[in-house]
Write a protein that holds these residues in place. Structure first.
Motif, PDB file in Angstrom:
ATOM      1  N   TYR A  66      39.722  32.998  35.122  1.00 19.21           N
ATOM      2  CA  TYR A  66      38.849  33.040  36.302  1.00 19.21           C
ATOM      3  C   TYR A  66      37.766  34.081  36.067  1.00 19.21           C
ATOM      4  O   TYR A  66      37.784  34.805  35.053  1.00 19.21           O
ATOM      5  CB  TYR A  66      39.655  33.331  37.577  1.00 19.21           C
ATOM      6  N   ARG A 172      42.173  32.015  42.884  1.00 16.75           N
ATOM      7  CA  ARG A 172      41.326  33.062  43.460  1.00 16.75           C
ATOM      8  C   ARG A 172      39.922  32.521  43.702  1.00 16.75           C
ATOM      9  O   ARG A 172      39.530  31.528  43.097  1.00 16.75           O
ATOM     10  CB  ARG A 172      41.262  34.236  42.470  1.00 16.75           C
ATOM     11  N   ASP A 241      37.990  38.288  42.438  1.00 16.72           N
ATOM     12  CA  ASP A 241      39.099  37.826  41.593  1.00 16.72           C
ATOM     13  C   ASP A 241      40.449  38.238  42.182  1.00 16.72           C
ATOM     14  O   ASP A 241      41.492  37.806  41.693  1.00 16.72           O
ATOM     15  CB  ASP A 241      38.964  38.369  40.162  1.00 16.72           C
ATOM     16  N   ASN A 242      40.431  39.064  43.204  1.00 14.13           N
ATOM     17  CA  ASN A 242      41.682  39.457  43.862  1.00 14.13           C
ATOM     18  C   ASN A 242      41.816  38.803  45.232  1.00 14.13           C
ATOM     19  O   ASN A 242      42.648  39.209  46.040  1.00 14.13           O
ATOM     20  CB  ASN A 242      41.747  40.978  44.025  1.00 14.13           C
ATOM     21  N   ASP A 251      47.573  40.854  44.424  1.00 15.99           N
ATOM     22  CA  ASP A 251      47.104  41.895  43.499  1.00 15.99           C
ATOM     23  C   ASP A 251      47.095  43.281  44.142  1.00 15.99           C
ATOM     24  O   ASP A 251      46.042  43.888  44.373  1.00 15.99           O
ATOM     25  CB  ASP A 251      45.720  41.531  42.924  1.00 15.99           C
TER      26      ASP A 251
HETATM   27 MG    MG Z   1      43.502  41.183  39.929  1.00 16.15          MG
END
Ligand code: MG
Ligand code: AMP
Length: 473
Positions: A66, A172, A241-242, A251
């Motif tokens: 990702y 994500r 991305d989290n 995360d």
């Molecule tokens: Mg992460």
């Protein structure tokens, strides 16, 4: 264990085959019995033990690729740098859950990292995700913790560990960004179809599947962040991305649970500009959703995407109002909107503990103001606020003790205070997991009294207030 491999079957554009690489003298030290039962996994059986510790190979285990906006800047390729998706497994509710091992060793996306996680960060994630679930916040869950005798190098050598976690999904916002910014339209379409089928089947069956799915993502994200704000949770690294496409908190890194009330609090020591400060989280959620919507600019026109985004604020506000009205034991929105801002001024200037305040408020009978007055320096100001609050409660005319007992079900006695995590980690690093287990037990039932664990409800001592957490774990 009946693992399915739907994500892996999407193909090589989406992930790379990656095996768990066991740690030196890896040991299962904790597992989540009720979650294991829910997923029909017998964690202690020898064959599953071998699979989950990487001794036996899961044939289709992968690491996902990702991208993501990190602290505002775009990184075109990230990915599971230390995580392996073993597959999906059906829960007792009929839904599929990802089994994901964190700290499983290097992957094609490790960049300069070692692919490992330290015991400290696995314990922090275990405790936080279970605490969040017990507070009814959508979250990944911890299924098992493994420690080892392998040294992992951070600022100093530390004990390496792995955390087996589950979530409904690990997709994500950054998954979509990865394909969109490379102009990979076919893969983007494939990902959309996958998410509709696996996570948003009701939208798939509707007349406007993508539009309705995005409306749902906005709604789930808004409600998740409303929950964070109501309990005083700060994520710490709200990069795209989290951020989960299924609206789950994932995360856990340098997160924090608010102790002394301070809206501008920044829990992540590496966040020098306070980008992800507590009071900024709702705005960052919108910023992240905006990044996500851009990925669908070839599918839906701009006005449509804007109108989807515009549902965010009202959803977040109304859910937050619901949650705060339960915490305050008040029905009237009008009164709530009057009383909350003045309460926050009092809490901030008194540096009052957010959790302790609401717990005491729940316990306060009609005229027991002393309970809260004894907590503050400016008694007169608190008395003024309590007098307004009392008259609002009396106006609503409900049985005081019944409302109080409902409030005790939403205002936890126990939260994950940083100093408690710190103590549990120090003990575990010395081989003693008892403090971790005691803490986990109260956090898993945070509204109960647990009179034997009174100490774990106490505010941090001075040394515990200055502990720092940062991204390196
Ligand atoms: Mg992460
Ligand atoms: P985080 O902010 O912890 O979600 O991590 C951001 C990115 O760095 C993700 O792609 C992680 O997989 C990667 N990462 C973090 N720590 C490590 C590590 N020790 N080894 C390899 N990759 C890592």
């Amino acid at each position: 264990m009946n693992l399915e491999h739907h994500f892996a079957q999407l193909g090589e554009a989406f992930s790379s085959k990656t095996l768990i690489q066991p740690l030196l003298e890896q040991r299962l030290v904790e597992f989540n019995q009720s979650l294991a039962v829910f997923l029909s996994i017998d964690i202690k059986s020898p064959s599953i033990k071998r699979v989950l510790s990487g001794q036996d190979v899961v044939p289709h285990s992968v690491s996902m690729v990702y991208a993501g906006h990190q602290f505002g800047g775009f990184s075109p390729q990230l990915g599971d740098g230390r995580g392996v998706l073993l597959g999906e497994i059906k829960g007792q509710d009929g839904l599929l859950y990802d089994l994901h091992m964190k700290g499983a060793g290097p992957t094609p996306y490790s960049r300069r990292g070692d692919g490992r996680a330290v015991l400290r960060s696995c314990i922090r994630e275990y405790l936080a995700s279970e605490a969040m679930a017990a507070l009814s916040v959508p979250s990944s869950r911890a299924l098992a913790l493994y420690d080892s005798r392998e040294a992992v190098y951070r600022e100093t050598p530390e004990a390496g560990a792995m955390l087996l976690r589950t979530a409904h999904g690990h997709i994500r916002f950054g998954h979509f960004e990865y394909f969109f910014y490379q102009g990979k339209q076919a893969e983007l379409d494939q990902l959309i179809a996958y998410c509709l089928q696996h996570y948003y089947p009701a939208c798939l069956a509707s007349d406007a599947p993508l539009q309705n799915m995005l409306l749902d993502v906005v709604k789930r994200t808004a409600r998740m962040i409303a929950k964070w704000q109501s309990i005083g949770f700060q994520h710490g690294v709200m990069n795209t991305d989290n951020f989960s496409f299924t609206g789950e908190t994932i995360d856990y890194g340098p997160y924090g649970f608010m102790e002394d009330y301070a809206p501008d609090w920044v829990c992540n020591h590496s966040d020098h500009e306070g980008r992800y400060a507590f009071s900024r989280q709702p705005g960052v959620g919108l910023w992240n959703l905006n990044c996500l919507m851009r990925c669908f600019s070839k599918h839906l026109d701009r006005d449509m995407l804007v109108s989807i985004l515009q549902t965010y604020e009202a959803e977040l506000q109304s859910h937050y109002d619901d949650l705060m009205s339960q915490k305050m034991g008040l029905d009237s929105r009008h009164i709530l909107h009057e009383l909350l801002p003045s309460l926050f001024v009092v809490l901030a200037s008194e540096k009052m503990d957010y959790t302790v305040f609401f717990r005491l408020l729940s316990q306060m009978q009609e005229s027991q103001f002393a309970l809260l007055l004894d907590e503050v320096i400016d008694r007169e100001r608190m008395l003024n606020w309590l007098t307004l609050y009392q008259s609002a409660r009396l106006d609503e005319g409900k049985d005081w003790s019944l409302v109080g007992s409902d409030m005790l079900k939403v205002n936890p006695k126990f939260i994950l205070r940083n100093y408690l995590a710190h103590d549990a980690i120090l003990a575990a690093e010395g081989g003693d997991y008892l403090p971790f287990r005691r803490l986990l037990n109260v956090l898993s039932h945070p509204f109960s009294e647990h009179s034997e664990s009174e100490k774990l409800a106490q505010r941090a001592p001075e040394w515990g207030k200055s502990l720092e957490v940062s991204c390196s774990s």
